[in-house]
Design an enzyme around this catalytic site. Structure first.
Site, PDB file in Angstrom:
ATOM      1  N   TYR A 210      -6.140 -12.958  -4.036  1.00 25.69           N
ATOM      2  CA  TYR A 210      -5.435 -12.622  -2.793  1.00 25.69           C
ATOM      3  C   TYR A 210      -6.005 -13.426  -1.630  1.00 25.69           C
ATOM      4  CZ  TYR A 210      -3.861  -9.280   0.897  1.00 25.69           C
ATOM      5  OH  TYR A 210      -3.318  -8.673   2.002  1.00 25.69           O
TER       6      TYR A 210
ATOM      7  N   ASP B 160       4.187 -11.018   9.299  1.00 24.99           N
ATOM      8  CA  ASP B 160       4.586 -11.041   7.892  1.00 24.99           C
ATOM      9  C   ASP B 160       5.547  -9.886   7.631  1.00 24.99           C
ATOM     10  OD1 ASP B 160       4.731 -11.172   5.101  1.00 24.99           O
ATOM     11  OD2 ASP B 160       2.816 -10.159   4.833  1.00 24.99           O
TER      12      ASP B 160
ATOM     13  N   CYS C 117       0.832  -1.208   0.000  1.00 22.91           N
ATOM     14  CA  CYS C 117       0.000   0.000   0.000  1.00 22.91           C
ATOM     15  C   CYS C 117       0.861   1.251   0.000  1.00 22.91           C
ATOM     16  CB  CYS C 117      -0.896   0.014   1.228  1.00 22.91           C
ATOM     17  SG  CYS C 117      -1.986  -1.424   1.298  1.00 22.91           S
TER      18      CYS C 117
ATOM     19  N   HIS D 185      -3.235 -12.824   4.664  1.00 15.32           N
ATOM     20  CA  HIS D 185      -3.746 -11.862   5.637  1.00 15.32           C
ATOM     21  C   HIS D 185      -5.240 -12.071   5.951  1.00 15.32           C
ATOM     22  CE1 HIS D 185      -0.283  -9.609   3.645  1.00 15.32           C
ATOM     23  NE2 HIS D 185       0.134  -9.916   4.874  1.00 15.32           N
TER      24      HIS D 185
END
Length: 734
Positions: free
Chosen positions: A174, A272, A35, A177
């Site tokens: 995706y 992570d 991001c 997460h």
């Protein structure tokens, strides 16, 4: 005879191309999705930031997570979106710029389930079972029936087609997460009893079907990737690499061209994107390396890889095929090129502070970087990390202070061709960074100093009229006025106050009007030049790393430590992903934390503390004309041998203010201007102090360099209608 003698570099393996489905990566450097605060609404920012890395040698550049539908809306944070043709147009700006440099463009298709708060769209996401998000606040999903499942899978397919039309080469499903596909796979989220729940095969069904449909739709034209948390680190209820993790890799292997492998979940995704305080380079390899044993496809993984020796090792050992990176690519967009050209000491090594991540966690302001002050400024200010405008005058410039802002300012001025004298009474470049980097876990923050130290030394050799003068006496006002410089930059930093002044009362603490031998500042503790007793109380009003770091340092040295904090201890560390492990550390070291607590006075060897929600320093009256509220908190004395004050910092601006007071003499002394930057202007993050130095150096010719130039803004223009399926009109302001 070495490889280099034969004309073969030991790093050549990093530059071998590799096929991923119908596409080919030109080398093994891959910027994974991360991001930046651009999304789809700031196409200039998005295109400029990603394409700069393509110029620097990265083989593939991805968006941040990219929402596939309005019911997967992450506002207040900024994600990319590919909801309609307007988004296609805006994201195509990114792919077009990336392709100019021969790199591939990737998009990470995201559906959040209950982790999508939908604060803007006010829609409701769907999930495998209904539950409240452990990451968001007051966010539930709708439990899917089979019609819902088919509908959401259709969202993925439609988004994949739009991504193809936008020019993307790599399209992700995706599933890291804890986002939707993984929610189906994980027993922690999936409580279903139909064909999409229960057994492993049933829990994998949603993800497998979605990949099949995406591959059928665009797989002949685009590489299909999935980002997979091969171990969520929460035990049997989640995904474990030796159980469901490798089984899923084997099951889905024929449907993907690229595995992007990580660990952790959304609630603690610092496992992570591990901060350097707790994790070294390559910390995920213990899990990632098993995927290569189960997959026939290309496998990449992140791990804040900064050392080319380590990169070569993991590829030669067969642990990974491709080096994935987010933070190292931000710190140095030209990292691949510098490795290829054997310019290793020119690499801006990521320090792992996670300040870049903090901006997304806060809610999506443009990303910043402690090491690379140009990150996030590529479009709006037109800054390039490796290119600088040539000097606009023959002015000689004196920079006083070689901390983060001063060293950066001097470096950029020298890069521009100016004659610069950098002066500091300290023996070493780095300033405040030198102290911070001595704290537990923060050693890698010294890379900030090291990069500037190396570059300054090179630049001085290139321009022998420039100088770096360290370790002398502090310059006085008269020294500066008579120095002979045309312009002066003051970067003298800041210090921690010794009187307890703080953000809660904006006043000193009674009893600290005069120095006490057993009352220390953080500098005293770090420098180790004052004795510290057995029982230590740390009084804290700072929301970042200093109080927890000092507590750790002292507890590990055998002291009994209590932290009394008037603000949430380490609040900013939530944004940098350090908070969970920081709190574990405090617990494991038996550090006593008193929350919402402040001091009313200090006496010799004891401090009076009270709870802020009782008779605190504010809200003493119940209303106009009413009596003061009755005190309802007991003020308690706590004994200490040493008190450490982490209450506030104050600018060391005396030199600047004294020079300004004598501005009437500047013309006669040949001084055109005096400017102040970094902590000497106001205490701030190291990243922002560094930015100050870079900005002033780039704008030194302006009429008033102290005031920043306007930057270019991307704004939707009022009165320009937007229709779903249309496009945004973007005009650039400034």
């Amino acid at each position: 005879m070495t490889h280099e003698t034969l004309g073969v570099s030991k790093y050549d393996i990093l530059f071998e191309p590799i096929k991923i489905g119908p596409k080919t990566l030109r080398n093994r450097f891959y910027q994974v999705p991360h991001c930046i605060g651009a999304g789809s609404d700031k196409p200039g920012f998005q295109a400029a930031h990603r394409s700069l890395k393509a110029e620097g040698g990265w083989a593939a550049l991805n968006t941040e997570y990219c929402s596939i539908h309005p019911e997967s809306d992450d506002t207040h944070r900024v994600s990319a979106r590919i909801w309609d043709e307007g988004d296609v147009r805006n994201l195509a700006a990114m792919t077009s710029e990336i392709h100019k440099y021969g790199a591939l463009a990737g998009v990470e298709l995201w559906y959040g389930g209950a982790h999508a708060p939908c604060m803007e769209t006010r829609q409701t996401a769907r999930g495998p079972s209904q539950y409240a998000s452990e990451f968001e606040s007051l966010t539930y999903c709708h439990e899917m029936d089979h019609d819902d499942i088919r509908r959401v899978q259709g969202f993925y397919v439609e988004a994949a087609r739009r991504a193809r039309d936008a020019g993307f080469d790599i399209i992700y499903c995706y599933g890291a997460h804890s986002y939707l596909p993984l929610q189906f796979l994980s027993k922690y989220y999936n409580k279903r009893t139909d064909k999409y729940g229960g057994s492993f095969e049933n829990r994998a069904r949603f993800w497998i079907e979605t990949l099949e449909q995406m591959k059928a739709a665009v797989g002949s034209e685009c590489a299909i990737a999935t980002r997979f948390a091969v171990d969520t680190l929460i035990g049997e209820e989640g995904i474990e690499v030796e159980r469901d993790g490798l089984k899923f890799v084997e099951l889905a292997d024929d449907l993907v061209d690229l595995w992007d492998v990580n660990v952790g979940d959304i609630a603690e995704w610092g496992e992570d994107a591990g901060p350097s305080r707790f994790y070294r380079q390559g910390h995920q390899l213990s899990w990632q390396k098993f995927v290569k044993q189960a997959s026939k496809k290309v496998v990449l993984g992140v791990g804040r890889f900064t050392d080319p020796e380590k990169m070569v090792e993991v590829i030669r050992n067969g642990e990974l095929d491709v080096i994935g990176a987010a933070r190292p690519s931000i710190a140095d967009p030209f990292l691949p090129e510098k490795i290829r050209d054997a310019r290793l000491d020119d690499i801006r090594t990521c320090i792992g502070c996670n300040v870049c991540i903090s901006r997304w966690e806060i809610g999506g302001p443009p990303m910043i970087c402690t090491q690379n002050a140009t990150a996030g400024e590529e479009f709006r200010r037109g800054w390039h990390p490796e290119r600088f405008p040539k000097k606009g005058s023959d002015d000689a410039i004196l920079v006083v202070g070689a901390g983060p802002s001063g060293s950066e300012c001097a470096r950029v001025l020298m890069e521009r061709g100016y004659v610069v004298h950098l002066v500091d009474s300290a023996e070493k470049v780095g300033g405040y960074v030198n102290e911070v980097a001595s704290l537990p876990g923060l050693g890698e923050w010294s890379y900030h100093r090291d990069y500037r130290e190396v570059q300054l030394a090179k630049l001085v050799k290139r321009n022998r009229d420039s100088q770096i003068a360290l370790g002398g006496k502090k310059l006085t006002v008269e020294d500066v006025l008579s120095y002979g410089a045309d312009k002066v930059v003051i970067a003298t930093g800041a210090h921690w106050v010794a009187d307890g002044t703080n953000c809660l009362t904006h006043a000193p603490i009674p009893g600290l009007e005069t120095p006490r031998a057993n009352v220390l500042t953080p500098e005293d503790v770090i420098r180790g030049d004052k004795p510290i007793g057995k029982r230590v109380v740390i009084l804290n009003a700072d929301p970042y790393y200093m109080a927890p770091s000092l507590a750790q340092k002292l507890a590990e040295a055998g002291h009994e430590v209590t932290v009394a904090s008037g603000v949430e201890l380490g609040r900013y560390m939530h944004f940098t992903l350090e908070a969970p492990n920081m709190h574990r550390m405090l617990h494991e070291l038996h550090i006593n934390v008193l929350s919402s607590t402040w001091a009313s006075r200090v006496e010799d060897g004891r401090i009076e503390l009270y709870n802020l929600w009782g008779d605190g320093h504010k809200r003493l009256y119940t209303g106009p004309g009413k009596s003061p509220r009755t005190a309802n908190t007991t003020h308690a004395w706590h004994d200490y041998d040493t008190l450490v004050l982490v209450t506030a910092r104050r600018s060391d601006d005396a030199l600047y203010r004294a020079l300004k007071a004598r501005s009437g003499e500047w013309d006669a002394r040949g001084i055109k201007g005096v400017y102040v930057i970094g902590d000497a202007w106001a205490p701030k993050l190291i990243a922002d102090a560094t930015f100050d130095g870079q900005r002033l150096a780039r704008e030194i010719e302006e009429a008033n360099p102290q005031e920043p130039k306007p930057y270019r803004r991307e704004a939707a223009v009022y009165g320009t209608p937007y229709q779903p399926g249309g496009s945004y009109e973007i005009r650039y302001q400034g």
